[in-house]
Enzyme design. Structure first.
Site: not given
Length: 245
Positions: A83, A146, A56, A150
């Site tokens: 990834n 998100y 994890d 990123k």
């Protein structure tokens, strides 16, 4: 001699497609995933020396344990591909503590933890690829966290390029567009949030129903090209999009 490649989030999607391709080309692949049964299934499908390890990435202890397990068989690795990520639409006002904590821990802390663990196992010529997202540049709605994680990952990558240059380890961001894995189950999003996400994107001129989408296996060639760069060449950023064939 083949490369030893560690891939996070390798139980499905792009991670599994990368593992499948690299193994077919003679590389040793180590599949890391939060759900052990998924990466074990993928490793069995791939066969050969493919290795499945529970990890994890949101947990520093889990990452330490996973890379210690890897080191027992492969004390040196050549490539790390970060990834693993959580992709889920929600507004900040409605976000739960768990949603906020999980997405930041997985998408940003996770790659940092994995880099920290992998770097001591790498030698000159090693490579790290951090998977970014087109969402940084595309005005999607309900993806603020998100997009933030990123964007943070891309900035981290830029800093890591300079930090690892003296060691001869290359670092690259591959900013990925929409991808589809045949047979993959739909994400377990809240239905109302999903509808508002699609509607909000459409209002911004982004029709998710008609937008081009790539097959995961067709994107793997980009990663192959990055890994095969001559030693005197570096690529800091690659953007991969989808188009209609």
């Amino acid at each position: 001699m083949g490369k030893t490649i560690v891939i996070t989030g390798a139980g499905a999607g792009l991670g599994r497609a990368l593992a499948r391709r690299f193994a077919s080309e003679g590389e040793t692949v180590i599949l890391l995933g939060r759900t052990l049964s998924k990466v074990e299934e993928a490793a069995r499908e791939i066969g050969g020396s493919a290795m499945a390890v529970e990890c994890d990435v949101a947990s520093a202890d889990s990452v330490r344990k996973a890379f210690a397990t890897v080191a027992e068989t492969y004390p040196k690795i050549d490539v790390l591909i970060n990834n693993a990520a959580i992709y889920e639409p929600f507004t900040v006002a409605e976000a739960t503590d768990a949603q906020i904590d999980d997405i930041i821990a997985t998408n940003l802390n996770g790659p940092i933890y994995c880099c920290r663990a992998a770097i001591p196992m790498m030698e000159k010529g090693g490579q790290i690829i951090n998977v970014g997202s087109e969402s940084i540049a595309v005005p999607f709605v309900m993806l603020s966290l998100y997009q933030t994680t990123k964007a943070g990952l891309e900035r981290f990558t830029e800093a890591l390029v300079e930090e690892l240059e003296p060691a001869g380890i290359r670092v690259t961001t591959v900013r990925a567009g929409p991808m589809y894995e045949p047979g993959k189950t739909a994400p377990g999003w809240d239905q109302d949030a999903a509808m508002r996400f699609h509607g909000g994107c459409a209002a911004k001129g982004i029709d998710l129903r008609t937008r081009p989408i790539s097959q995961t296996e067709n994107v793997t060639g980009v990663f192959r090209s990055v890994l095969d760069l001559p030693p005197d060449v570096r690529v800091l950023h690659v953007s991969v999009g989808a188009r209609r064939p």
